[in-house]
Design a protein around this motif. Structure first.
Motif, PDB file in Angstrom:
ATOM      1  N   LYS A  20      59.748 119.146  24.594  1.00  0.00           N
ATOM      2  CA  LYS A  20      60.687 118.126  25.060  1.00  0.00           C
ATOM      3  C   LYS A  20      61.781 118.744  25.924  1.00  0.00           C
ATOM      4  O   LYS A  20      62.138 118.204  26.964  1.00  0.00           O
ATOM      5  CB  LYS A  20      61.318 117.391  23.874  1.00  0.00           C
ATOM      6  CG  LYS A  20      60.406 116.393  23.213  1.00  0.00           C
ATOM      7  CD  LYS A  20      61.092 115.717  22.054  1.00  0.00           C
ATOM      8  CE  LYS A  20      60.146 114.787  21.329  1.00  0.00           C
ATOM      9  NZ  LYS A  20      60.784 114.149  20.170  1.00  0.00           N
ATOM     10  N   GLU A  21      62.311 119.882  25.499  1.00  0.00           N
ATOM     11  CA  GLU A  21      63.355 120.565  26.267  1.00  0.00           C
ATOM     12  C   GLU A  21      62.824 121.028  27.620  1.00  0.00           C
ATOM     13  O   GLU A  21      63.503 120.911  28.633  1.00  0.00           O
ATOM     14  CB  GLU A  21      63.914 121.760  25.484  1.00  0.00           C
ATOM     15  CG  GLU A  21      64.806 121.367  24.346  1.00  0.00           C
ATOM     16  CD  GLU A  21      66.010 120.540  24.795  1.00  0.00           C
ATOM     17  OE1 GLU A  21      66.672 120.920  25.781  1.00  0.00           O
ATOM     18  OE2 GLU A  21      66.279 119.503  24.166  1.00  0.00           O
ATOM     19  N   HIS A  22      61.607 121.539  27.633  1.00  0.00           N
ATOM     20  CA  HIS A  22      60.997 121.987  28.884  1.00  0.00           C
ATOM     21  C   HIS A  22      60.823 120.815  29.847  1.00  0.00           C
ATOM     22  O   HIS A  22      61.120 120.929  31.036  1.00  0.00           O
ATOM     23  CB  HIS A  22      59.654 122.664  28.616  1.00  0.00           C
ATOM     24  CG  HIS A  22      58.926 123.050  29.859  1.00  0.00           C
ATOM     25  ND1 HIS A  22      59.330 124.089  30.655  1.00  0.00           N
ATOM     26  CD2 HIS A  22      57.843 122.516  30.455  1.00  0.00           C
ATOM     27  CE1 HIS A  22      58.526 124.175  31.697  1.00  0.00           C
ATOM     28  NE2 HIS A  22      57.606 123.237  31.592  1.00  0.00           N
ATOM     29  N   LYS A  23      60.355 119.692  29.327  1.00  0.00           N
ATOM     30  CA  LYS A  23      60.148 118.512  30.177  1.00  0.00           C
ATOM     31  C   LYS A  23      61.468 118.013  30.760  1.00  0.00           C
ATOM     32  O   LYS A  23      61.508 117.544  31.897  1.00  0.00           O
ATOM     33  CB  LYS A  23      59.448 117.399  29.400  1.00  0.00           C
ATOM     34  CG  LYS A  23      57.974 117.666  29.208  1.00  0.00           C
ATOM     35  CD  LYS A  23      57.290 116.499  28.546  1.00  0.00           C
ATOM     36  CE  LYS A  23      55.794 116.736  28.455  1.00  0.00           C
ATOM     37  NZ  LYS A  23      55.075 115.570  27.987  1.00  0.00           N
ATOM     38  N   LYS A  24      62.556 118.126  30.002  1.00  0.00           N
ATOM     39  CA  LYS A  24      63.861 117.729  30.525  1.00  0.00           C
ATOM     40  C   LYS A  24      64.247 118.604  31.716  1.00  0.00           C
ATOM     41  O   LYS A  24      64.787 118.131  32.707  1.00  0.00           O
ATOM     42  CB  LYS A  24      64.937 117.850  29.447  1.00  0.00           C
ATOM     43  CG  LYS A  24      64.914 116.759  28.417  1.00  0.00           C
ATOM     44  CD  LYS A  24      66.036 116.986  27.416  1.00  0.00           C
ATOM     45  CE  LYS A  24      65.923 116.062  26.237  1.00  0.00           C
ATOM     46  NZ  LYS A  24      66.950 116.352  25.214  1.00  0.00           N
ATOM     47  N   LYS A  25      63.967 119.901  31.608  1.00  0.00           N
ATOM     48  CA  LYS A  25      64.317 120.841  32.671  1.00  0.00           C
ATOM     49  C   LYS A  25      63.464 120.632  33.913  1.00  0.00           C
ATOM     50  O   LYS A  25      63.947 120.768  35.031  1.00  0.00           O
ATOM     51  CB  LYS A  25      64.153 122.282  32.179  1.00  0.00           C
ATOM     52  CG  LYS A  25      65.175 122.689  31.165  1.00  0.00           C
ATOM     53  CD  LYS A  25      64.937 124.103  30.698  1.00  0.00           C
ATOM     54  CE  LYS A  25      65.872 124.479  29.573  1.00  0.00           C
ATOM     55  NZ  LYS A  25      65.582 125.796  29.030  1.00  0.00           N
ATOM     56  N   VAL A  26      62.188 120.321  33.737  1.00  0.00           N
ATOM     57  CA  VAL A  26      61.260 120.164  34.854  1.00  0.00           C
ATOM     58  C   VAL A  26      61.561 118.903  35.642  1.00  0.00           C
ATOM     59  O   VAL A  26      61.468 118.882  36.859  1.00  0.00           O
ATOM     60  CB  VAL A  26      59.794 120.159  34.353  1.00  0.00           C
ATOM     61  CG1 VAL A  26      58.839 119.796  35.471  1.00  0.00           C
ATOM     62  CG2 VAL A  26      59.437 121.517  33.786  1.00  0.00           C
TER      63      VAL A  26
END
Length: 66
Positions: A20-26
């Motif tokens: 979830k955190e990675h998707k927010k950054k992408v």
């Protein structure tokens, strides 16, 4: 004497939170079909040439599955 119980998140929960955190950054993503049963997510801001390169790399790395 009572022992304090330590609450540890499950491994799957940690992985889900990391994703979830990675998707927010992408940011925005697009789905690219590799095969009728396989899709990959790529950043929406990639050019067609970059998308083609990523698909080529995916197919090379996963050639036994395609």
């Amino acid at each position: 004497m009572m022992k304090k119980s330590i609450v540890r998140p499950e491994t799957s929960q940690l992985a889900e939170n990391a994703l979830k955190e990675h998707k927010k950054k992408v940011g925005e993503v697009i789905l690219v079909a590799i095969t009728p049963r396989t899709t990959i997510e790529l950043p929406a801001n990639l050019s067609q040439a970059e998308i083609a390169e990523r698909v080529k790399l995916y197919k090379k790395l996963h050639s036994s599955k395609i």
